[in-house]
Write an enzyme that holds these catalytic residues in place. Structure first.
Site, PDB file in Angstrom:
ATOM      1  N   GLY A 194     -23.784 -24.174 -21.955  1.00 37.35           N
ATOM      2  CA  GLY A 194     -23.514 -23.069 -21.033  1.00 37.35           C
ATOM      3  C   GLY A 194     -24.210 -21.822 -21.542  1.00 37.35           C
ATOM      4  N   GLY A 215     -23.941 -21.681 -25.424  1.00 37.36           N
ATOM      5  CA  GLY A 215     -24.629 -22.786 -26.090  1.00 37.36           C
ATOM      6  C   GLY A 215     -26.127 -22.767 -25.858  1.00 37.36           C
ATOM      7  N   HIS A 243      -6.863 -16.143 -11.820  1.00 35.01           N
ATOM      8  CA  HIS A 243      -7.766 -15.330 -11.001  1.00 35.01           C
ATOM      9  C   HIS A 243      -7.147 -15.104  -9.634  1.00 35.01           C
ATOM     10  CE1 HIS A 243     -11.301 -13.902  -8.978  1.00 35.01           C
ATOM     11  NE2 HIS A 243     -11.974 -13.900 -10.110  1.00 35.01           N
ATOM     12  N   ARG A 277      -7.469  -8.447 -13.008  1.00 30.36           N
ATOM     13  CA  ARG A 277      -7.091  -9.729 -12.412  1.00 30.36           C
ATOM     14  C   ARG A 277      -5.620 -10.082 -12.604  1.00 30.36           C
ATOM     15  NH1 ARG A 277     -12.509 -13.091 -14.188  1.00 30.36           N
ATOM     16  NH2 ARG A 277     -13.830 -12.100 -12.645  1.00 30.36           N
ATOM     17  N   GLU A 309     -16.591 -18.922 -24.295  1.00 26.92           N
ATOM     18  CA  GLU A 309     -15.181 -19.074 -23.915  1.00 26.92           C
ATOM     19  C   GLU A 309     -14.430 -19.932 -24.926  1.00 26.92           C
ATOM     20  OE1 GLU A 309     -14.606 -20.556 -19.927  1.00 26.92           O
ATOM     21  OE2 GLU A 309     -12.425 -20.484 -20.075  1.00 26.92           O
TER      22      GLU A 309
END
Lengths: 645, 251, 227
Positions: free
Chosen positions: A43, A46, A267, A338, A432
């Site tokens: 991602g 990475g 969310h 959020r 994350e």
């Protein structure tokens, strides 16, 4: 003194990162070639780390469970990426971005890490533009910005509603350039199934080829986990179907501490659940809250009539609508963070004002379309509106969207120090997958920023500081006993899974876990519910290990086996989340304990007791994990109650 | 409101890359028309597992139309009978009660079948690795606003960049050509000053790799554009042709 | 670097250039042919044919034209073979007509049919005029110049054989279908299309195709109906 050392550099906050870089150890170019770095995940974190380390000359091995590095779930981020460029001249600065992020995270993040994040944010934008990321621009040719939840400045850069896609493709292309150059070797459809520890240091991984089912041993002088979050413990989430927490669990088992597991972000703007066979929740970008107004009917009878299909939202008169975010939070309105927006939606629905199935609120673009014209709204959100229409079969230009909160992002993750190193030397975590920068709640457009900051600008420095001591360590043979034993353990786990031959499908068990998580470890948590959840999860664990059914063979591609292996880990994460939530007797950010709220229903922190990072240490399958604390010290900001009114 | 339908599914099953495949027929009942196509596949798989049979393997991941993983050829069309969607965004309201639905994998020499409906699209990565990037390393780049780019070019570049690499263009093309995929990346980068610098090298390298991997050539049928879930235009192919020819004639 | 002539875009480039060249020929050919129906005495057409047979520029172009045909045909097979190889296993069910026109998918078949027609056409006229000769071609005097009576050869065929008339009409339609895709496609391949021009070229291509089909069909039709 706790066993944890965050290794925060000396000096004033704004100088820490510079000081660190000035004094860290480096590896000379000739030695870089001799050092192997394993990076798991492709991602934003990475791919950017693999590309950057490859460019520097390290010998990188990069793993992904997908068929291509470009599929990583970072690709689905829609809204944008924050940076303190202050191009709009609206008063932004590195300090303000840092401050907003700390405040948005409800004062549960590490100050020095967050400051560094804000500091490198500008370089990320420069880097991405140089890579050919087509950010939105103004007619003058300069970059455009928009505003996002939790901020009073416009600092979000975006590429239509596909910012994550464009940033990931930028990193992916940089990565493929290194693959072509031979500095990075790519392993697709290959999953990390264990981490190999030699003399207390991470020295490699055991991976499983998802096409052949064969196990592989890989050596690395250092191992980086950039494997994303564990939101799929809830079964239904906005995460991709393959997103999983298994790498984090392997690290946890091998001695890495798991930090703040209970801190999961819900969310506020997702498409509501439609039925029991639903497999996935779809996010509608937070950017929609820039121009959309959230409301429910002000009268209960109107809400009931809508649920019964007797009334349409467009028939509700303006004065009969309750724009509850604008009502409760006049300063931020629809742009509150959020966690606040999600809880407010739940509050209205619980009070009986929900629409649709009862678990939905409206997100209405009527006034924006009247003010700006349909063209402008279409240019800003066209692809999101199209996506909504395809799923729900309603035209959001004409009737308001229905939305409801859903699990989206996990702020918690593997504990890392300032260098992104876990409690296992040589094992790093980025993006994350680590816990570091978002505290108890992540602001919109900050995940992309963090993933790329870690991969492009933090790890390439900090990992050198570790590897500099390793230049004399030769490549290890994967015939060493640690590798052989690790592989053996993995093999027996897979054989055990295959041998259960029970009656329950993986998905049915996963759904059961997800329901427990959503009901008791979701948006509103309390002591009784959490205790119940821990018991239920233990039952599910037992049921799983005695009654799961995995058809097919251990050899070759077996998707049910992959899923079962991941579910076993999700069950552990679920347990850890519930324990952590039970332990944290306060409300902060995404963690809302019903016992701890203000008279107005806002989250009530207990700074005197819980201003720390909860770090859990694994003590064996049958033993309870042990809690360690990293105390959070704020030198540059004062902890105050968040106020978005 | 909620309607349910019953379907007969004709699905390609193939145990492994070298094994012989065949169609198998299954029935699924009471599928809500509000479900997505892949949720219907989940229901089928749950059914198969309960019958102690091996579920159907198919690629999917984000289930929101952006990762490009899902790739089913449904009733003769890539991503099925709806426009501008990926398979995961296809909903069952597009099907009629009692219908027989044929589900096949992408078919192309460059995309060999791995199992059932899963194909290997590694060839796309190889094409990108051949030149689908701007050769800048991390750090040492100019300020993001140092080079103004016209909004029109930036927007057009973004349109090209919205390709998700699903391979529907290859699946739809009678020649299994990857020209739309390649042209989208070449266009995105050719339209930006940052990418212009090595535009010639990129176009040549990517086309050469595409040819080497066994994709067919473009015969301008336009099927790719129609079936592309992201509406990538074949004008990108014209631009790729232009870039490539310019590059070759400049040799 | 790969060989340009066998690279995918190189192959298409050859098809495009040779195709455009053949289209130019078709325009000239159609122009001359249409003289057949504007003067029933045949003088006008004979003069046109005589001009084509004697003009030095045309003489130079003739072998080039032949070469153009040969290249266009050889490359079409080369290209089709390589494209065929790209999909060894086909689909059980394909709804290709949703996303593309039949003509665009079957250019090889259309081209092959045009080729069959071309052979017939060469045997009917070109061969007789250039090689074997034919009694009908006996010289006539037009405006004081001796020339072959090509008009007699052509009009005789169409007046006496409805079958040939229909074959020629079909040939015109096939060619129109081929060009309906081929015209804009050749510009696209040369990279001479963008958002605006793609639609324009497709529109012009359609008109061009209809004009070619109509133009060539109208000639046998004229003789069928009038005589």
């Amino acid at each position: 003194m706790s066993v944890l050392n965050a290794r925060i550099p000396e000096g004033p906050l704004a100088q820490k990162w510079t000081n660190y870089k000035d004094h860290q150890k480096l590896v000379n170019p000739a030695n870089k070639r001799k050092l192997d770095v394993i990076i798991v995940g492709t991602g934003l974190a990475g791919a950017s780390a693999a590309a950057s380390l490859g460019e520097m000359g390290f010998n990188v091995k990069n793993f992904t469970i997908q068929d291509s590095p470009r599929r990583a779930h970072s690709i689905a981020a829609q809204g944008g990426i924050n940076a303190a460029k202050n191009y709009p001249n609206d008063g932004d600065s590195v300090f303000r971005l840092f401050y907003d992020t700390i405040k948005g995270g409800d004062y549960r993040a590490r100050e020095a890490n967050v400051y560094r994040l804000a500091e490198v944010s500008n370089s990320i934008i420069d880097q991405c533009v140089a890579q050919g990321v087509p950010f939105a621009r103004e007619y003058g040719g300069l970059l455009d910005n928009r505003s996002f939840g939790g901020a009073q400045v416009s600092r979000t850069f975006y590429a239509k509603g596909q910012t994550g896609q464009q940033l990931l493709l930028g990193a992916y292309q940089a990565l493929m350039r290194q693959v072509n150059a031979g500095t990075v070797k790519m392993y697709t459809r290959t999953e990390l199934v264990d981490i190999v520890i030699v003399d207390g240091k991470a020295r490699g991984i055991i991976a499983r080829d998802l096409v052949t089912g064969e196990l592989q041993r890989h050596f690395g002088h250092a191992v980086v986990l950039a494997t994303g979050g564990y939101g799929n413990a809830f079964f239904l989430s906005t995460n991709a179907m393959g997103s999983n927490g298994s790498a984090a669990v392997k690290a946890f088992h091998k001695g890495a501490f798991f930090a703040n597991p209970c801190m999961a972000q819900i969310h506020p703007t997702c498409i509501p659940v439609h039925g029991e066979f639903q497999s996935k929740l779809t996010l509608m970008s937070e950017s929609l809250r820039n121009d959309g107004r959230i409301w429910v009917p002000a009268k209960k009878e109107d809400a009931e009539a809508i649920r019964a299909g007797k009334l349409k939202p467009t028939q509700i008169a303006e004065e009969d609508r309750d724009y509850y975010l604008e009502r409760r939070y006049p300063a931020f309105g629809n742009l509150v963070p959020r966690d606040v927006a999600s809880r407010a939606a739940k509050e209205r629905c619980d009070a009986g004002y929900g629409v649709g199935t009862g678990l939905a609120v409206y997100l209405d673009f009527k006034s924006s379309i009247e003010r700006l014209g349909k063209n402008v709204i279409e240019a800003r959100y066209g692809n999101l509106f199209q996506m909504y229409e395809k799923i729900v079969d309603e035209n959001p230009y004409e009737t308001p969207m229905m939305i409801y909160p859903a699990i989206h992002y996990t702020m918690g993750g593997i504990w890392v120090d300032y260098e992104l190193q876990t409690t296992i030397p040589g094992l790093f975590a980025a993006g994350e997958a680590n816990f570091s920068d978002h505290g108890a709640n992540r602001l919109g457009a900050s995940a992309l920023m963090q993933g790329l900051a870690d991969g492009y600008f933090v790890l390439p420095y900090t990992i050198q500081n570790y590897l500099a001591d390793d230049i004399r360590t030769p490549r290890m043979s994967t015939e060493e006993k640690e590798f052989v034993e690790a592989e053996k353990a993995v093999k027996s786990r897979f054989e055990k899974l295959m041998s259960i031959k029970g009656n329950r499908s993986v998905d049915s068990l996963h759904k059961e876990l997800g329901l427990v998580m959503w009901d008791f470890v979701g948006m509103g948590r309390n002591k009784k519910g959490l205790q119940h959840a821990i018991e239920r999860i233990a039952e599910i664990k037992k049921e799983f290990w005695s009654n799961v059914r995995i058809p097919g063979d251990i050899k070759g591609m077996n998707i049910e086996l992959e899923k079962a292996n991941r579910l076993a880990d999700f069950i552990e994460i679920g347990d850890l989340m519930a324990r952590d939530a039970l332990n944290r007797e306060e409300s902060c950010g995404g963690h809302f304990r019903e016992e701890y709220q203000t008279g107005e229903g806002e989250a009530l922190r207990q700074d005197d007791k819980f201003a720390f990072v909860s770090c859990w240490q694994y003590k064996g399958d049958d033993a309870e994990p042990v809690l360690h604390k990293e105390n959070l010290v704020y030198e540059s900001v004062k902890m105050v109650q968040r106020n978005y009114k | 409101m909620e309607k349910t339908i019953n379907l007969t599914l004709k699905i390609w099953r193939q145990n492994g890359p070298k094994e012989k495949g065949r169609f198998e027929t299954y029935k699924v009942n009471n599928i809500s028309t509000d479900s997505s196509f892949l949720e219907m596949m989940d229901i089928l798989n749950e059914q198969l597992i309960n019958e102690n049979k091996e579920p159907v393997a198919f690629d999917h991941d984000c289930r929101e139309g952006i990762c490009g993983m899902c790739s089913l050829y449904i009733n003769g069309r890539p991503h099925g009978p709806d426009d501008d969607v990926t398979t995961c965004q296809l909903h069952m309201r597009k099907f009629k009660d009692g219908e027989t639905v044929t589900i096949e994998p992408w078919r192309a020499a460059a995309f060999p079948v791995i199992k059932d409906l899963i194909v290997d699209r590694n060839a796309f990565d190889k094409i990108i690795a051949a030149g689908g990037y701007v050769s800048v390393s991390t750090g040492g780049v100019p300020d993001a606003n140092a080079i103004p780019i016209s909004k029109i070019d930036a927007d057009e570049s973004m349109d090209s960049a919205s390709c998700i690499g699903c391979g529907a263009c290859v699946a739809a093309c009678k020649n299994s050509s990857a020209m739309l995929f390649v042209s989208a990346k070449v266009s995105q980068l050719a339209l930006l000053p940052q990418g212009r610098v090595e535009a010639k090298r990129r176009a040549k390298a990517m086309v050469a790799k595409m040819d080497e991997l066994g994709f067919g050539g473009c015969t301008n049928t336009g099927a790719c554009e129609v079936e592309c879930p992201k509406n990538i235009s074949i004008t990108n192919i014209a631009r790729l042709n232009r870039e490539y020819l310019k590059a070759r004639f400049a040799e | 670097m790969s060989n340009f002539l066998t690279a995918s875009i190189g192959r298409k480039f050859i098809m495009s250039i040779s195709g455009l060249f053949l289209m130019m020929f078709i325009c000239v050919h159609l122009g001359i042919n249409l003289l057949l129906i504007f003067d029933d005495s045949g003088n006008l057409f004979n003069q046109g044919a005589h001009f084509m047979a004697t003009n030095p520029l045309i003489k130079v172009m003739e072998p080039l034209l032949g070469l153009g045909f040969i290249i266009h045909i050889i490359w079409s097979f080369l290209l089709s073979y390589q494209n065929y190889k790209a999909r060894p296993v086909g689909y059980a069910q394909s709804n290709a007509s949703y996303s593309s026109t039949w003509a665009s998918r079957n250019m090889l078949i259309l081209g092959a049919l045009v080729l069959v027609f071309l052979v017939l056409h060469i045997m009917n006229f070109f061969w007789k005029i250039k090689v074997s000769g034919d009694p009908l071609l006996e010289h006539v005097l037009v405006n004081g110049e001796h020339m072959e009576n090509t008009y007699a050869l052509v009009s005789d065929l169409f007046i006496n054989s409805a079958v040939y008339g229909i074959i020629y009409i079909l040939g015109g339609i096939l060619l129109g279908l081929h060009l309906g895709h081929g015209f804009w496609s050749s510009f696209q391949t040369l990279g001479l299309a963008n958002k605006v021009w793609l639609a324009r070229l497709q529109f012009v291509g359609k008109i061009f195709a209809v004009m070619v089909a109509l133009g060539f069909s109208i000639i046998p039709l004229y003789f069928l109906i009038k005589f």
